[in-house]
Enzyme design. Structure first.
Site, PDB file in Angstrom:
ATOM      1  N   SER A  47       0.800  -1.226   0.000  1.00 60.10           N
ATOM      2  CA  SER A  47       0.000   0.000   0.000  1.00 60.10           C
ATOM      3  C   SER A  47       0.829   1.271   0.000  1.00 60.10           C
ATOM      4  O   SER A  47       0.344   2.326  -0.420  1.00 60.10           O
ATOM      5  CB  SER A  47      -0.927   0.012   1.219  1.00 60.10           C
ATOM      6  OG  SER A  47      -0.174  -0.082   2.422  1.00 60.10           O
ATOM      7  N   GLU A 216      -6.780  16.301  10.655  1.00 65.28           N
ATOM      8  CA  GLU A 216      -7.655  16.776  11.726  1.00 65.28           C
ATOM      9  C   GLU A 216      -9.095  16.381  11.416  1.00 65.28           C
ATOM     10  O   GLU A 216      -9.464  16.219  10.239  1.00 65.28           O
ATOM     11  CB  GLU A 216      -7.552  18.293  11.861  1.00 65.28           C
ATOM     12  CG  GLU A 216      -6.176  18.792  12.286  1.00 65.28           C
ATOM     13  CD  GLU A 216      -5.812  18.354  13.675  1.00 65.28           C
ATOM     14  OE1 GLU A 216      -6.743  18.182  14.508  1.00 65.28           O
ATOM     15  OE2 GLU A 216      -4.611  18.177  13.958  1.00 65.28           O
ATOM     16  N   HIS A 232       1.125   5.418   5.934  1.00 64.40           N
ATOM     17  CA  HIS A 232       0.764   5.820   4.575  1.00 64.40           C
ATOM     18  C   HIS A 232       0.962   7.322   4.377  1.00 64.40           C
ATOM     19  O   HIS A 232       0.837   8.104   5.320  1.00 64.40           O
ATOM     20  CB  HIS A 232      -0.683   5.421   4.292  1.00 64.40           C
ATOM     21  CG  HIS A 232      -0.911   3.947   4.428  1.00 64.40           C
ATOM     22  ND1 HIS A 232      -1.477   3.386   5.547  1.00 64.40           N
ATOM     23  CD2 HIS A 232      -0.595   2.927   3.598  1.00 64.40           C
ATOM     24  CE1 HIS A 232      -1.528   2.073   5.399  1.00 64.40           C
ATOM     25  NE2 HIS A 232      -0.986   1.770   4.223  1.00 64.40           N
TER      26      HIS A 232
END
Length: 277
Positions: A47, A216, A232
């Site tokens: 990924s 956020e 990631h």
């Protein structure tokens, strides 16, 4: 194992245009002489390198940014897939499908480790100096059997810092096992783990937040409650990792300086786009 519609679409989208459309006629240059077929860099990985879609934005794999640093005679075919290890990528038939598209002179970039570490999962877990190396040999020998050049990439490093601000390695023995295999098999090695670890150290705990998928609450509709992802990338991190890959390909004499571009230039974040799934 059969591929889902989304996985099939991802594989097609990853192919160079001529392959995806079935076009076989070579482009011609001045005087009608056929131009050499562009070489393709095929990516086998997880990924951290994979193509991401609109429902995952702003998560970004470094394979999405690699074309920004390559010359026009090089294509990228990104077969990296979320959640895969060196073992599961093979067991699902993904390596075999990739090798069907490889041609002489191409490169196969091989980056696994994140999911090999999940040894509690028998479908993915490998042991660094036995099954991990055995799986990686299959990629190396498969590329060579097609007349392509394999390149091993140690896994990109996660965002993890000690209390004193020192960037910490997280991949255990897997990078060392890959380095040993590269020496044994005489395969070019891009030590992406060491390169990214050094870069995260330069940026520090706060500076790396915008490189990883830290969000956020309300910042992204895909993550309404926010996100604290130390594995990631956001676009900035994917671009930086791809820049390190391009530079290392030249430093390791896998590519010539003329094969890359923009390795010292800022890349606009808006160049990263996420197609619909």
């Amino acid at each position: 194992m059969s591929l889902t519609r989304r996985q099939t679409a991802a594989a097609i989208a990853a192919l160079p245009l001529a392959l995806a459309t079935g076009t076989t006629a070579a482009a011609h240059g001045p005087g009608g002489r056929p131009r050499p077929r562009p070489r393709t860099l095929h990516i086998a990985g997880d990924s951290t390198a994979a193509q991401k879609y609109a429902d995952a934005a702003p998560e970004t794999g470094w394979g999405m940014a690699l074309p920004f640093f390559l010359g026009r005679t090089l294509n990228v075919a990104n077969y990296a897939m979320n959640g895969r290890s060196s073992k599961s990528f093979i067991d699902e038939g993904r390596l075999a499908a990739l090798l069907e598209e490889v041609r002489g002179g191409d490169l196969l970039l091989i980056q696994f480790g994140h999911n090999d570490e999940k040894t509690e999962d028998p479908a993915r877990g490998t042991d660094p100096y036995t099954t991990y190396q055995d799986c990686l040999r299959q990629y190396v020998r498969g590329a060579r059997s097609r007349g392509a050049r394999p390149v091993l990439l140690t896994p990109v490093e996660r965002r993890r810092f000690a209390d004193d601000g020192t960037a910490k390695p997280t991949h255990g023995a897997y990078p060392a096992a890959m380095r040993a295999l590269a020496a044994e098999e005489r395969v070019p090695l891009l030590d992406l783990q060491a390169l990214t670890l050094a870069r995260w150290q330069e940026l520090g705990p706060d500076g790396t937040l915008e490189y990883f998928n830290w969000l956020e609450p309300g910042q992204s509709p895909n993550y309404p409650d926010g996100r604290q992802d130390n594995t990631h990338f956001q676009p900035r991190g994917a671009i930086e990792a791809a820049r390190l890959v391009a530079r290392a390909l030249v430093a390791g004499k896998v590519l010539a300086p003329r094969d890359v571009r923009r390795t010292d230039s800022a890349i606009p974040l808006e160049w990263i786009t996420w197609p619909q799934a």
